[in-house]
Each structure stands twice: as structure tokens, then as C-alpha cells.
Design an enzyme around this catalytic site. Structure first.
Site, mmCIF file in Angstrom:
data_model
loop_
_atom_site.group_PDB
_atom_site.id
_atom_site.type_symbol
_atom_site.label_atom_id
_atom_site.label_comp_id
_atom_site.label_asym_id
_atom_site.label_seq_id
_atom_site.Cartn_x
_atom_site.Cartn_y
_atom_site.Cartn_z
ATOM 1 N N ASN A 9 0.844 -1.153 -0.016
ATOM 2 C CA ASN A 9 0.118 0.019 -0.003
ATOM 3 C C ASN A 9 0.922 1.190 0.249
ATOM 4 O OD1 ASN A 9 -1.974 1.875 0.569
ATOM 5 N ND2 ASN A 9 -2.332 1.334 2.432
ATOM 6 N N TRP A 10 0.966 1.691 -1.108
ATOM 7 C CA TRP A 10 2.165 2.846 -1.476
ATOM 8 C C TRP A 10 1.332 4.194 -0.795
ATOM 9 C CZ3 TRP A 10 3.995 1.966 -6.990
ATOM 10 C CH2 TRP A 10 4.992 0.928 -7.052
ATOM 11 N N LYS A 11 0.242 4.330 -0.595
ATOM 12 C CA LYS A 11 -0.487 5.390 0.149
ATOM 13 C C LYS A 11 -0.284 6.600 -0.767
ATOM 14 C CE LYS A 11 -0.303 3.496 4.752
ATOM 15 N NZ LYS A 11 -0.165 3.655 6.069
ATOM 16 N N HIS A 95 -9.670 1.141 4.582
ATOM 17 C CA HIS A 95 -8.340 1.438 5.507
ATOM 18 C C HIS A 95 -8.610 2.525 6.651
ATOM 19 C CE1 HIS A 95 -4.369 2.964 6.364
ATOM 20 N NE2 HIS A 95 -3.913 1.450 5.843
ATOM 21 N N GLU A 97 -7.035 4.977 7.634
ATOM 22 C CA GLU A 97 -6.660 6.318 7.226
ATOM 23 C C GLU A 97 -8.009 6.892 6.502
ATOM 24 O OE1 GLU A 97 -3.070 5.839 5.129
ATOM 25 O OE2 GLU A 97 -2.218 5.334 7.286
ATOM 26 N N GLU A 168 -5.767 -4.690 10.473
ATOM 27 C CA GLU A 168 -4.851 -3.723 10.656
ATOM 28 C C GLU A 168 -5.006 -2.887 12.109
ATOM 29 O OE1 GLU A 168 -2.733 -2.534 6.779
ATOM 30 O OE2 GLU A 168 -4.474 -1.351 7.049
ATOM 31 N N GLY A 174 2.105 2.544 10.725
ATOM 32 C CA GLY A 174 2.903 3.592 10.748
ATOM 33 C C GLY A 174 3.632 4.186 11.886
ATOM 34 N N SER A 214 2.933 -1.682 10.490
ATOM 35 C CA SER A 214 4.626 -1.864 10.754
ATOM 36 C C SER A 214 5.247 -3.234 10.337
ATOM 37 C CB SER A 214 4.884 -1.415 12.119
ATOM 38 O OG SER A 214 4.460 0.008 12.368
ATOM 39 N N GLY A 235 2.521 -0.975 4.280
ATOM 40 C CA GLY A 235 2.496 0.278 3.876
ATOM 41 C C GLY A 235 4.189 1.176 3.734
ATOM 42 N N GLY A 236 4.738 1.504 4.725
ATOM 43 C CA GLY A 236 5.840 2.028 4.729
ATOM 44 C C GLY A 236 7.088 1.278 4.069
#
Ligand code: PGA
Length: 256
Positions: A9-11, A95, A97, A168, A174, A214, A235-236
Site C-alpha cells: 500500500n503505497w498510500k 483502510h 486512514e 490492521e 505507521g 509496521s 505500507g512504509g
């Protein structure tokens, strides 16, 4: 046996050019890993370019969100059909976010999942508790509510095997704070129990439940070796090609 599922997930990271270069370089690195379903979720602007770059590879493409209507006056939104036409086979839905920053609810999540399934997109449906909810001891109740209100109304028994559920915990996204393997397994086992209550043993056994929050190469193994953890939403760490390729490699069943 459920095939592990690992998605990046590159956001809101990577330009079209950056996404293209990543996809071109990534595909050959993972080309022999045919026992993991691998997906990249770039920003909308790069989706078509990434899908073209990955054509005829074993790496799929996901949208990060979609609207539940087919078309209409919804400025800034993208429909399931548009995602499919741009080359996506998957879409991340609900998600945390989206829920906390953009007002999504279990009710909108349910509509989106239903619309995704009817457009033949695989929904990657995100659920998970906040830190306050975990500290109050409400984790499993929150998951129950999210499944009951967000997933169940949208998913027929015949569609359960197409669905991917991403657990999640919001406090792990994150933050560098990962759920322990035991915390993840407890939540995943609970999710699968609820899927079983809703859809029966056989259907629940086919649904991939992946962990997000994470995930890095160093903690992948301990998470994916849990019996009810079927992969990761990253993600990150997925912004770095080598780190993500390593996470994919460590998610293979035969290496765990
Ligand atoms: P993270 O994000 O890996 O950066 O914690 C996961 C996600 O939000 O899907």
C-alpha cells in the site's frame, strides 16, 4: 491450503515515473515466486502505468479506494469499473486512514465491497481497533462490529473466497509498533471464527486474512507463521523495493 497474499500500500507516495521504475524493476525480482499472490497499490495517477508495466507478470495491481456508485457527479471519486479498466484486479477498502481522515463508516465500506465484487475486483477489506479500543478491552467487539456491519451485508457465501480481509490494528500503522505474533493470531483466529459463524466452515477456510501494521522484513516470519495469518498489507516498508521483495519472499509457506 490458502495461498499467501502480500500487498504493497503505497498510500500518497510515488509519482508516475517513480512507480513505473519500481514496477519494472520489481517484477523480475519476484518472477519466480508463484506461491504468493503479490499486489501493488499505487496512487490512482500511477495505476494504469503500473498495470501496463506489470502486464503478463505475476504481480497484480490494486486501487487504494473507490466509490460505490458506478458513475455520477462525485468530484474526486473513482468507480470500480474505472479501476478495472485502468488495469486493477483488486481494491483496498475501508483502510483506517479512510475511516479516520475521510469519514468512511462500516456502512460505506459495505457498499464499496459489494460494488467491488460486482465489478470483479477483489476487495482487500481493512478492519482493526484503535489503541483506545484495545486498552478498553474492546478489540474483539470492534472486529465483530466491523464484520457484522461492514463485511457481512456485502459478501454472499459464494464470494467469501474472493475476499481478502486485512486486520490492521490502527495503533500499529505507521508507528513502528507491530502487534505481537500472539496478538495478531488472536485477532485473526477471531475473524475467522466470525467468518465461520456467518458463512460456514468451508468458506471461512478459504478466505485470506492478512496482517497490516509496521510489517518489515525482520518481523514478517513471526507474523506469517501464525496459523491464521495469510500474508501482509505493507505500507512504509513497501516503498523500498528490496524490503518489499524480502517481505514477499519471507511470506512463502515453504520457507516458514
Ligand atoms: P505501515 O502501513 O506498514 O506503514 O504500518 C500499513 C497500512 O497502512 O496498510
Amino acid at each position: 491450503m490458502r495461498i499467501p497474499f502480500v500487498a504493497a500500500n503505497w498510500k500518497m507516495f510515488k509519482t508516475v515515473q517513480e512507480a513505473f521504475l519500481y514496477a519494472k524493476e520489481f517484477a523480475p525480482v519476484v518472477k519466480d515466486i508463484t506461491d504468493v499472490e503479490i499486489v501493488l497499490a499505487p496512487p490512482f495517477t500511477a495505476l494504469h502505468t503500473v498495470a501496463e508495466a506489470l502486464r503478463n507478470t505475476n504481480v497484480g495491481v490494486a486501487g487504494q479506494n473507490m466509490h460505490f456508485e458506478r458513475e455520477g457527479a462525485f468530484t474526486g471519486e473513482t468507480s470500480a469499473g474505472m479501476l478495472v479498466e485502468a488495469g486493477a484486479g483488486y481494491v483496498i477498502i475501508g483502510h483506517s486512514e479512510r475511516r479516520t481522515l475521510f469519514g468512511e463508516t462500516d456502512a460505506t465500506v459495505a457498499k464499496k465491497i459489494a460494488a467491488a465484487l460486482s465489478a470483479d475486483l477483489v476487495p482487500i477489506a481493512c478492519i482493526g481497533e484503535t489503541l483506545a479500543e484495545r486498552e478498553r478491552g474492546d478489540t474483539l467487539a470492534v472486529l465483530d462490529r466491523q464484520i457484522h456491519d461492514g463485511l457481512a451485508p456485502a459478501v454472499d457465501p459464494a464470494d467469501v473466497s474472493k475476499l481478502v480481509v486485512a486486520y490492521e490494528p490502527v495503533w500499529a500503522i505507521g508507528t513502528g509498533r507491530t502487534a505481537t505474533a500472539e496478538q495478531a493470531q488472536e485477532a485473526h483466529a477471531h475473524i475467522r471464527r466470525r467468518l465461520r459463524d456467518q458463512y460456514g466452515e468451508e468458506a471461512a477456510a478459504t478466505c485470506r486474512v492478512i496482517y497490516g501494521g509496521s510489517v518489515k522484513p525482520a518481523n514478517t516470519r513471526e507474523l506469517v507463521t501464525q496459523p491464521d495469518v495469510d500474508g501482509a498489507l505493507v505500507g512504509g516498508a513497501s516503498l523500498d523495493l528490496n524490503a518489499f521483495a524480502e517481505i514477499v519472499a519471507r511470506s512463502r509457506r515453504d520457507t516458514v
